[in-house]
Design a protein around this motif. Structure first.
Motif, PDB file in Angstrom:
ATOM      1  N   ASP A  61       0.819  -1.212   0.000  1.00 14.95           N
ATOM      2  CA  ASP A  61       0.000   0.000   0.000  1.00 14.95           C
ATOM      3  C   ASP A  61       0.854   1.263   0.000  1.00 14.95           C
ATOM      4  OD1 ASP A  61      -2.670  -1.318   2.123  1.00 14.95           O
ATOM      5  OD2 ASP A  61      -2.308  -1.493  -0.023  1.00 14.95           O
ATOM      6  N   SER A  62       1.998   1.189   0.642  1.00 17.43           N
ATOM      7  CA  SER A  62       2.851   2.366   0.783  1.00 17.43           C
ATOM      8  C   SER A  62       3.471   2.825  -0.527  1.00 17.43           C
ATOM      9  CB  SER A  62       3.952   2.088   1.805  1.00 17.43           C
ATOM     10  OG  SER A  62       4.736   0.986   1.399  1.00 17.43           O
ATOM     11  N   GLU A  88      10.946   8.194   3.433  1.00 19.62           N
ATOM     12  CA  GLU A  88      10.631   6.902   4.049  1.00 19.62           C
ATOM     13  C   GLU A  88      10.834   5.727   3.102  1.00 19.62           C
ATOM     14  OE1 GLU A  88       8.698   9.650   3.984  1.00 19.62           O
ATOM     15  OE2 GLU A  88       6.555   9.123   3.759  1.00 19.62           O
ATOM     16  N   ASP A  89      11.149   5.992   1.846  1.00 21.16           N
ATOM     17  CA  ASP A  89      11.500   4.917   0.914  1.00 21.16           C
ATOM     18  C   ASP A  89      12.974   4.528   1.044  1.00 21.16           C
ATOM     19  OD1 ASP A  89       9.427   6.550  -1.509  1.00 21.16           O
ATOM     20  OD2 ASP A  89       8.941   4.735  -0.357  1.00 21.16           O
TER      21      ASP A  89
END
Length: 120
Positions: A61-62, A88-89
């Motif tokens: 989902d992210s 955040e990746d």
């Protein structure tokens, strides 16, 4: 099957990056392919996977809507196009070969990982 991931690097938030994974050895099209990642201090997590031939895909989902997984069975490669990257990746990204699954336990072969760092 041996897997070699490449394409990682340092980018800024909002940039794009394309990861590639080259396979050698046994018949590439026998395997579902997946991308996973491990961020510092976190568990390895599923990113995306693609089926052997039809090209069905799963996404976490992210990353849904930002990342696209694809494969070329003739070239024995699987790619992960990453757009609109976020801090955040940031993680080490691994390609894997096995069943078409979201679970890392379904993958038998793993590449060495490639570092992706996204600065804010």
């Amino acid at each position: 099957v041996q897997l070699q991931a490449s394409g990682g690097g340092l980018v800024q938030a909002g940039d794009s990056l394309r990861l590639s994974c080259a396979a050698s050895g046994r018949t590439f099209s026998d395997y579902g392919m997946g991308w996973f990642r491990r961020a510092p201090g976190k568990e390895r997590e599923f990113v995306a996977s693609i089926s052997r031939t039809v090209g069905s895909t799963y996404y976490a989902d992210s990353v849904k809507g930002r990342f696209t997984i694809s494969r070329d069975n003739a070239e024995k490669t699987v790619s992960l196009q990453m757009n609109s990257l976020k801090p955040e990746d940031t993680a080490v990204y691994y390609c894997a070969a096995g069943a078409f699954s979201r679970s890392s336990r379904q993958y038998n072969y793993w590449g060495q990982g490639t570092q992706v760092t996204v600065s804010s």
